[in-house]
Write a protein that holds these residues in place. Sequence first.
Motif, mmCIF file in Angstrom:
data_model
loop_
_atom_site.group_PDB
_atom_site.id
_atom_site.type_symbol
_atom_site.label_atom_id
_atom_site.label_comp_id
_atom_site.label_asym_id
_atom_site.label_seq_id
_atom_site.Cartn_x
_atom_site.Cartn_y
_atom_site.Cartn_z
ATOM 1 N N UNK A 157 1.249 -1.122 0.087
ATOM 2 C CA UNK A 157 -0.522 0.141 0.889
ATOM 3 C C UNK A 157 0.857 1.052 0.256
ATOM 4 N N UNK A 158 2.022 0.869 0.845
ATOM 5 C CA UNK A 158 2.462 2.222 1.004
ATOM 6 C C UNK A 158 3.577 2.987 0.024
ATOM 7 N N UNK A 159 3.644 1.696 -1.425
ATOM 8 C CA UNK A 159 4.220 1.998 -2.621
ATOM 9 C C UNK A 159 3.061 1.986 -3.481
ATOM 10 N N UNK A 160 2.864 1.328 -3.986
ATOM 11 C CA UNK A 160 1.796 1.756 -4.581
ATOM 12 C C UNK A 160 0.432 1.066 -4.787
ATOM 13 N N UNK A 161 0.013 2.080 -4.142
ATOM 14 C CA UNK A 161 -1.507 2.981 -3.362
ATOM 15 C C UNK A 161 -2.182 3.830 -3.184
ATOM 16 N N UNK A 162 -2.324 4.846 -3.809
ATOM 17 C CA UNK A 162 -1.837 6.207 -4.275
ATOM 18 C C UNK A 162 -3.340 6.905 -3.551
ATOM 19 N N UNK A 163 -3.564 7.722 -3.022
ATOM 20 C CA UNK A 163 -4.345 9.156 -2.312
ATOM 21 C C UNK A 163 -3.738 10.591 -2.345
ATOM 22 N N UNK A 164 -4.775 11.546 -2.017
ATOM 23 C CA UNK A 164 -3.976 12.717 -1.729
ATOM 24 C C UNK A 164 -2.799 12.452 -0.723
ATOM 25 N N UNK A 165 -3.423 11.743 0.493
ATOM 26 C CA UNK A 165 -2.734 12.433 1.795
ATOM 27 C C UNK A 165 -4.037 12.581 2.511
ATOM 28 N N UNK A 166 -4.875 12.710 2.053
ATOM 29 C CA UNK A 166 -6.272 13.562 2.867
ATOM 30 C C UNK A 166 -7.625 12.168 2.181
ATOM 31 N N UNK A 167 -8.725 13.007 2.808
ATOM 32 C CA UNK A 167 -9.994 11.918 1.885
ATOM 33 C C UNK A 167 -10.193 12.457 0.965
ATOM 34 N N UNK A 168 -10.705 11.718 0.155
ATOM 35 C CA UNK A 168 -10.445 11.771 -1.382
ATOM 36 C C UNK A 168 -10.337 11.452 -2.627
ATOM 37 N N UNK A 169 -10.231 10.679 -3.827
ATOM 38 C CA UNK A 169 -9.979 9.219 -4.224
ATOM 39 C C UNK A 169 -8.539 8.963 -4.172
ATOM 40 N N UNK A 170 -8.752 7.789 -4.900
ATOM 41 C CA UNK A 170 -7.776 6.950 -4.341
ATOM 42 C C UNK A 170 -7.397 5.786 -4.610
ATOM 43 N N UNK A 171 -6.562 5.473 -5.534
ATOM 44 C CA UNK A 171 -6.626 3.457 -6.055
ATOM 45 C C UNK A 171 -5.364 2.882 -6.252
ATOM 46 N N UNK A 172 -5.581 1.160 -5.924
ATOM 47 C CA UNK A 172 -3.723 1.126 -6.455
ATOM 48 C C UNK A 172 -2.989 1.669 -7.707
ATOM 49 N N UNK A 173 -1.870 1.705 -7.520
ATOM 50 C CA UNK A 173 -0.636 1.653 -8.759
ATOM 51 C C UNK A 173 -0.215 1.034 -9.424
ATOM 52 N N UNK A 174 0.228 1.624 -10.545
ATOM 53 C CA UNK A 174 0.857 0.902 -11.382
ATOM 54 C C UNK A 174 2.083 1.697 -12.001
ATOM 55 N N UNK A 175 3.802 0.963 -11.561
ATOM 56 C CA UNK A 175 4.591 2.514 -11.687
ATOM 57 C C UNK A 175 5.781 1.654 -12.875
ATOM 58 N N UNK A 176 5.699 2.877 -13.580
ATOM 59 C CA UNK A 176 7.483 3.062 -14.535
ATOM 60 C C UNK A 176 8.190 3.043 -14.033
ATOM 61 N N UNK A 177 9.300 2.417 -14.011
ATOM 62 C CA UNK A 177 11.072 2.356 -13.560
ATOM 63 C C UNK A 177 11.433 2.485 -14.985
ATOM 64 N N UNK A 178 12.863 3.484 -14.479
ATOM 65 C CA UNK A 178 13.468 3.324 -15.663
ATOM 66 C C UNK A 178 15.504 3.104 -14.979
ATOM 67 N N UNK A 179 16.293 2.178 -15.966
ATOM 68 C CA UNK A 179 17.091 1.076 -15.384
ATOM 69 C C UNK A 179 18.446 2.261 -15.766
ATOM 70 N N UNK A 180 19.086 3.258 -14.721
ATOM 71 C CA UNK A 180 20.059 3.931 -15.267
ATOM 72 C C UNK A 180 21.073 3.147 -15.683
#
Length: 910
Positions: A157-180
Motif C-alpha cells: 500500500x505505501x508504494x502502490x496505492x495512491x491517495x492525496x493523503x487526505x480524504x478524496x479519490x484513491x486507488x491501486x497504481x502501477x509505476x514505470x521505472x527506468x534502469x539507469x
Amino acid sequence: MQTHEIRERFINHFVKAGHTEVPSASLILDDPNLLFVNAGMVPFKPYFLGEQNPPFPNGTATSIQKCVRTLDIEEVGITTRHNTFFQMAGNFSFGQYFKEGAISNAWSLLTNSVADGGFGLDPERLWVTVYLDDDEAAAIWHEKIGIPEERIQRLGMADNYWSMGIPGPCGPCSEIYYDRGEAYGEFGGPVVDDTRYIELWNLVFMQNERGEGTGKDSFEIVGPLPKKNIDTGMGVERVACILQGVENVYETDLLAPVITVAEQLTGATYGRSETLAKAGDTTSAAYHAAHTEDIRFRVIADHCRTGLMLILDGVTPGNEGRGYILRRLLRRIIRSARLLGATGVTMEKLMDTVRATMTPSYPEIADNWERIRAVAVGEETAFLKTLESGTRLFEDAAAKVKASAGTILDGDAAFTLHDTHGFPIDLTVEMAAESGLTVDTEAFDARMAEQKARAKADNRAKKHAHADVSVYRPFVDNHATVFLGYGATETEGRILGLVAGGALVDRAGEGSKVQVILDQTPFYAESGGQLADRGTISGPGGVAAVEDVQKTGKKVWLHNVTVTGGELAVGDTVTATVDHTWRHQARQAHSGTHLIHAALRQVLGPTAVQAGSMNRPGYLRFDFSYGEQLTADQLRRIELIANEAVDTDYTVNTIETSLDEAKAMGAMALFGENYGTQVRVVEIGGPFSMELCGGIHVSHSSQIGPVTVLGESSVGSGVRRIEAYTGVDSFRFLADQHRVSSALSSRFRVPVEEVPERVESISARLHEMEKRITQFRTAELSAKVGDYVMRAATVGDLRVVAARVPDGISGGDLRTLANEAKGRVGSEPAVAFFISADPESGKVPFIAAATDAAVALGVSAGEIVKAVAPYVGGRGGGKPAMAQGSGSDAAGIDAAVAAVRGIVEQSVAG
Ligand code: SER
C-alpha cells in the motif's frame, strides 16, 4: 531533448488519442486542505468524485500541471530526484478507458521512436510495479505489452496505492521505472534500489474514495467511486534527466544554467564531488566538503525555480502557510549562496536565469516579471538585515560561552537564533566553528522536535475538526441547489434536507441551529470575498433566521439558521427571503471593490495584483501585492477615480462566457480561479472594470453611493490593504467626521480648513511653554541648592547634605540638583542626598552624589542609595560618585534622610 519538447510530445500524444488539452491550474487552488497543488489530478478532483461532470467531449483530458511539494525541503539536493517544483504530465479518463488504456498509452509514448513522436526509450530498460493483488494490471503488462515477469514487481500500500493523503479519490497504481545502469546501484529492480531504477510514471487506477487516516497506508476506504477512472502522472523533469543524459534532475536544461550563474556569483565550482567519486573517493574529508557544496548548488537551483513559480501565482513571503514556505525557500537560497562564498546580493541574477529558462513554457512570467523580481529581491534585502542582527546576537552568545571558558554553544541559543531570528542552524554551526566553538545540535534538534510535535498536534486537531462531509453527498450527487439570487431576493423553495450536528434530521424545533438544504434559493453563499446573505426562511410550521450560507461540493447551498419560531420540516414548502437592506449594501460593497481594484490599477500599474478581498454590507477591504507604502496622493487619486466612476453612472453588465473569451475581452482573472467551465464576467463601464466574478452587483454604478477610502496599511511582506466604506456607511462616516471638524472649528474659532494649522501652532506653543517651565524650575532648584548646602551637617571635614526636596521633582531634576550641589562645594569632600515624592505616580525618586575628595575618604554614593532604599520600599544603585534609585513608600522619606549621616559616618570610619 529539451524539456519544452518533452512537454509538447506528451500533449500531442494524448490529444491525438482524443484527450482535451487542459492548461495548468494555478499552484494555489481553493482547497483549504492543500497548501499547493501537488499532483496533476488535483484540479480534476470534483470529476473523480462525481461532484461535477467533466466538461470534456470524450470524457478524457491531458495536462501538464505545475506542482509544488515541500514536505521534505531538507532532502533537496541530497537525493537526486526530488524537486520542490515539478511539472506533472498526465492523462485522465473519467469513466472511459481503464487499466489497459492507461498502460498501453504510456508504454507507446515512452518507447515509440523519436521520429514517431515518442521518447525512444529502450523497452529493455523499463521495469514496472503493481499493487500486491493487482493480477489484472500484471497480466496486461506481461501479456499485452510483453514485459517479462521478472521485470514486474509487486509492492504494498505505501508504494502502490495512491491517495492525496487526505480524504478524496484513491486507488491501486502501477509505476514505470527506468534502469539507469549499474553505475547507479544494485541490480534487482525498483524494490531493491530506487536510485538506479528511477520512477518515471505513475498510473493510478482511481476507483475508491478514502476517508480519514494517516500516512500512505493507514486510512479507511469509504467505498467505490461512482465510476472507474484513470489518473496518471509522468515526471517531466525525470524524463528530461534521462533523455538529456544528465546525472540528476538539478542538471537538466531548465536548472543547469542557474547552477552556472551560482558558480559565477559564489566563486565555487559545482560537481567536484562527482569527479572525486569517479576517481574512487567517497569517504575523504575533501569529498564530504565537495559534496556539501554540490548540495548547496542544487538547493539554489531548485528553490529559485520554485520561488519564482510561487510568486508568479500570487504568493508573497510571510510568516505562515504558503507565505512561510516561500520565505523559507528564498532564505535557503541566500544562505546557500553565502555558504558557497557569495558576499553580495545574488537573488536578481539567479531569478533572471530561471526567468529565461522557464518563460518558453510559461509565457505569463514575462508579464509578471517586474513583480516577481521585486518580491524576491525585497526578501533578500530583508533577510540580509536579519543575518546582520542575527550575527550580532550570535556573537554575544559566543562571547558569553568563551567568557566562561566553554566550547559549546547551547541548543537554546541556537534555537532562539533559528526560531525568532530566522537564523538557519547550519549557518550557526558554521559560524560557531569559525570561532572555535561547537553547537549542541542534539539539544537544538530536541527543541525543534518539540516544536514540530506541537505543530503536528495542532494540525491533527484541525483535521479532526472537519465535519464528516458524507452526509451531504446524496445532495451533491443528485440535488444541486438552483441559485436564483442574481435576479431575486425572495423565492419559494422546498426543504430537501436538514442537518443538525453533522447528521440528517427530519425536523428542527424552535431554538435549534441547523443547516437547511433547499431545492432553490435566492441566498448568496459566501464566496469570492463577498459574505453570505442574511434573511429568513419561513414555512407552514415555523420561521428561521439565516445567519450564514456556505457551499459544499461547489453545488449545494447550506443555510445555517436558527429556528426562531415553530418548526421546520423536510418536505416543507418555504419562502426564502433575503434581507433587503443587507443585500442592497452587500451589492454596493462588492461593486465598490471592483471600482477600487480598477482605480488601483490605473494609479499603480499592472504590477499591483489582487491578493485577496472581503466585502460585507457597507465595507470593503482589498489586498494587493505591492512593495511600497502608498502615498497620500496615490490614495487620494484612487478614491477620486472610484467616485468619478460612481458619478458617471456606468451600466453594470454580467456576461457568461468561456475562460478563453473572457481573457480575450481583457477580463482580469485571478489566481485560484478554476478553469474549464463557463465563467462569469462582471463589467462596469466596459473597459473601466472587467473581472471574472460570481458575486452580486448593482446594476448601475451610481447605486454604489460614495466610496470613502479609510486608509492603507501593510498586511505582511509585499502585501498592502486598502479599506473603504460604501453607500450609507460612507455617508455616516463622512457625517461623523464633519461633526468632529465642525466642533473643532467653532472651538478654535477658525474655518474648518484652518483647523490643522491651528492645532499645529497650539501644540508648538505648548511645547515651548513646557520648555520654559523646565528652565524656570531648574533655575529655582539651583537657587535652593545654596540653602541645602548651608544647612549641611559635617562628619569630620566632610559635608553631608541630605534633604527632602519639594514634591513632584523628577529623577532627572534631582540629578541636576545633585550636580549643582557638587559644583558649589568644589574640591572639598562632600556628599549630597536628595529625595522627593511624586504624589501623582506614587513614586519616590532619590539620588546620592559624592565629590572625588569624599570618595577618596571611602564614601560611596552607590552604597548610600542601596542602604537608604529599604526605608522607602525601593531599589537603587550606581557608581561611587553618583547613584540613583526609586521607591514607592513616601512615609519612609524622613527616616531615609535621617539615616544618611550615619551611613556616611560608617563608611568614613570603615
Ligand atoms: N496522482 C498520481 C501522482 O501524483 C498520478 O498522477 O503520482
